[in-house]
Design an enzyme around this catalytic site. Structure first.
Site, PDB file in Angstrom:
ATOM      1  N   SER A   1      30.652   1.007   5.943  1.00 55.11           N
ATOM      2  CA  SER A   1      29.881   2.258   6.119  1.00 55.11           C
ATOM      3  C   SER A   1      31.051   3.116   7.393  1.00 55.11           C
ATOM      4  O   SER A   1      31.941   3.665   6.734  1.00 55.11           O
ATOM      5  CB  SER A   1      28.927   1.137   7.664  1.00 55.11           C
ATOM      6  OG  SER A   1      28.354   1.731   8.437  1.00 55.11           O
TER       7      SER A   1
ATOM      8  N   ASP B   1      19.467   1.139   0.780  1.00 58.82           N
ATOM      9  CA  ASP B   1      20.142   0.942   2.114  1.00 58.82           C
ATOM     10  C   ASP B   1      19.242   2.402   3.186  1.00 58.82           C
ATOM     11  O   ASP B   1      19.017   3.535   3.301  1.00 58.82           O
ATOM     12  CB  ASP B   1      21.740   1.902   2.005  1.00 58.82           C
ATOM     13  CG  ASP B   1      22.094   1.875   3.568  1.00 58.82           C
ATOM     14  OD1 ASP B   1      21.598   2.092   4.339  1.00 58.82           O
ATOM     15  OD2 ASP B   1      23.397   2.643   3.303  1.00 58.82           O
TER      16      ASP B   1
ATOM     17  N   HIS C   1      22.652  -1.626   3.040  1.00 63.00           N
ATOM     18  CA  HIS C   1      23.417  -1.422   3.589  1.00 63.00           C
ATOM     19  C   HIS C   1      24.670  -1.798   3.316  1.00 63.00           C
ATOM     20  O   HIS C   1      25.721  -1.942   3.483  1.00 63.00           O
ATOM     21  CB  HIS C   1      22.950  -0.750   4.930  1.00 63.00           C
ATOM     22  CG  HIS C   1      24.057   0.099   5.458  1.00 63.00           C
ATOM     23  ND1 HIS C   1      24.659   1.516   4.961  1.00 63.00           N
ATOM     24  CD2 HIS C   1      25.112  -0.644   6.902  1.00 63.00           C
ATOM     25  CE1 HIS C   1      26.017   1.713   6.107  1.00 63.00           C
ATOM     26  NE2 HIS C   1      26.013   0.775   6.527  1.00 63.00           N
TER      27      HIS C   1
END
Length: 419
Positions: A231, A326, A359
């Site tokens: 991320s 995601d 994600h």
């Protein structure tokens, strides 16, 4: 013959180890319910169950016996692990203290009903630190990190491990990688000790301190190190590979090719964050979950291009991993853009996107977390993912990450002893 539940080759293993789960001593064709239970460090209970029918010899082998229903169905050797779900909603299974294992209780009950008659049980101890791996807390200069050293003189490939904008010092991925033969430095950069939860700026010099610290470790191979991030940590990994010397390989998990959310200050330059508008946040009326996927301005707009990380300048090798489900971040789209840019410059890059993955692509057998609280923002965030597909993606990605770093940091395949 008494019913026996067995975890092979050993009931004690690393968390990322696949195991064979077998039951003997059942009646031929006997119907049973298998239940897995795990209590995390905050006393949150995670459970999964599956319905099975014994074979003609009264045995069950989860590597070939199909589940008939429950948390999953079909032949899923590790299904009882990856389908673990918390009793409370929106909880994420993550290891805080890597010096202790997660203990998974495996119980077999009679029938497909109320689980009132226990037939047999055993416990699978799943560790995050391999035998002989050292954990060393690091507070040197500004650096706040934890170093993990595999046993032996090395030289070993060196890695820096970065998690996302939830902050803190996350150790469990780094400790597992050290258990597979990497000297790994888990680095905190926000929301930890005196590091602010919402920094006004991130200094490249801080991450350079991490690189210099790792490179001076005697066991680290001196030809360059790797960095991986998830991320926000993913775009920091790309920035480090672009702007700092000594980095040979970088892995981006659910990231982007531009600087996100916080300005990055280098020596004489600053990369501004990609423009975003919190007014575009969507909150579900039904669940209250927050969806951030539309808050960023269009990354194709030339007005945003000064936020791009100029990865094409880097001599490092790159691996991008993303999930097509995601729901927090358009990571697949952003990764595609970064990969296309690198390829336009003739750069070597690998890219894998996973159908049904969300994600939070984690080490294998950690169960999917579809939604949880974002510790810094204080809201419940929808991460996405489908259970089986996400589990398969994590297994594949974990092998690819290790193979990529062995190839580019050590010029070799994964040693069989590390598999």
């Amino acid at each position: 013959m008494a019913v026996q539940v067995m975890v092979l080759p050993s009931p004690r293993c690393l968390f990322d180890d696949p195991v064979q789960i077998r039951v003997v001593g059942l009646l031929p064709q006997q119907e049973v319910t298998f239940r897995a239970s795990l209590m995390d460090e905050s006393a949150e209970l995670f459970q999964a169950h599956a319905l099975y029918r014994a074979g003609s010899s009264g045995e069950l082998d989860l590597s070939c016996s199909p589940a008939l229903g429950g948390s999953y169905s079909g032949v899923e050797p590790m299904g009882l692990l990856w389908s673990l779900k918390s009793k409370s909603p929106y909880k994420r299974l993550a290891k805080r203290n890597v010096l202790t294992p997660f203990c998974v209780d495996l119980e077999v009950y009679e029938g497909h009903g109320d689980m009132s008659r226990l037939l047999g049980k055993c416990t699978n101890e799943r560790w995050f630190l391999g035998e002989g791996v050292k954990r060393i807390s690091v507070r040197e200069g500004r650096l706040k990190a934890t170093l993990f050293l595999p046993p032996g003189p090395g030289p070993f490939p060196g890695l820096i491990d970065l998690y996302g904008s939830g902050g803190g010092l996350v150790e469990y991925r780094a400790s597992l990688l050290a258990s597979r033969g990497f000297v790994t430095l888990a680095v905190a950069y926000m929301a930890f000790e005196d590091l602010p939860a919402m920094p006004e700026i991130l200094e490249l010099g801080y991450f350079e301190e991490a690189v210099n610290f790792l490179r001076k470790q005697q066991q680290v191979k001196d030809t360059g190190i790797g960095v991986l991030g998830l991320s926000k940590g993913a775009d920091l990994a790309l920035s480090m590979a672009t702007f700092l010397p000594g980095i040979k390989a970088a892995v981006s998990i659910s990231g982007s090719g531009f600087n996100s959310f916080v300005p990055l200050q280098g020596d004489g330059f600053t990369v501004r964050p990609h423009p975003y508008d919190l007014g575009r946040i969507k909150t579900s009326d039904e669940s209250g979950l927050v969806d951030f996927s539309d808050i960023l301005d269009d990354h194709r707009d030339p007005a945003t291009w000064d936020c791009r990380i100029p990865m094409e300048r880097s001599l490092a090798k790159f691996l991008f991993l993303s999930g097509l489900d995601d729901t927090n971040w358009k990571s697949d789209l952003y990764c595609q853009d970064a990969v296309q840019r690198l390829r336009q410059y003739g750069r070597e890059v690998e890219f894998f996107s996973y159908s049904g993955a969300g994600h939070l692509l984690e080490p294998p057998y950690l169960p999917l977390c579809q939604a949880s609280i974002h510790k810094v923002l204080g809201v419940f965030v929808h991460w996405g993912g489908q259970w089986r597909e996400h589990a398969k993606a994590q297994e594949d990605a974990w092998q690819r990450i290790q193979a990529f770093f062995w190839q580019h940091l050590m010029d070799s395949d994964i040693p069989k002893s590390k598999l």
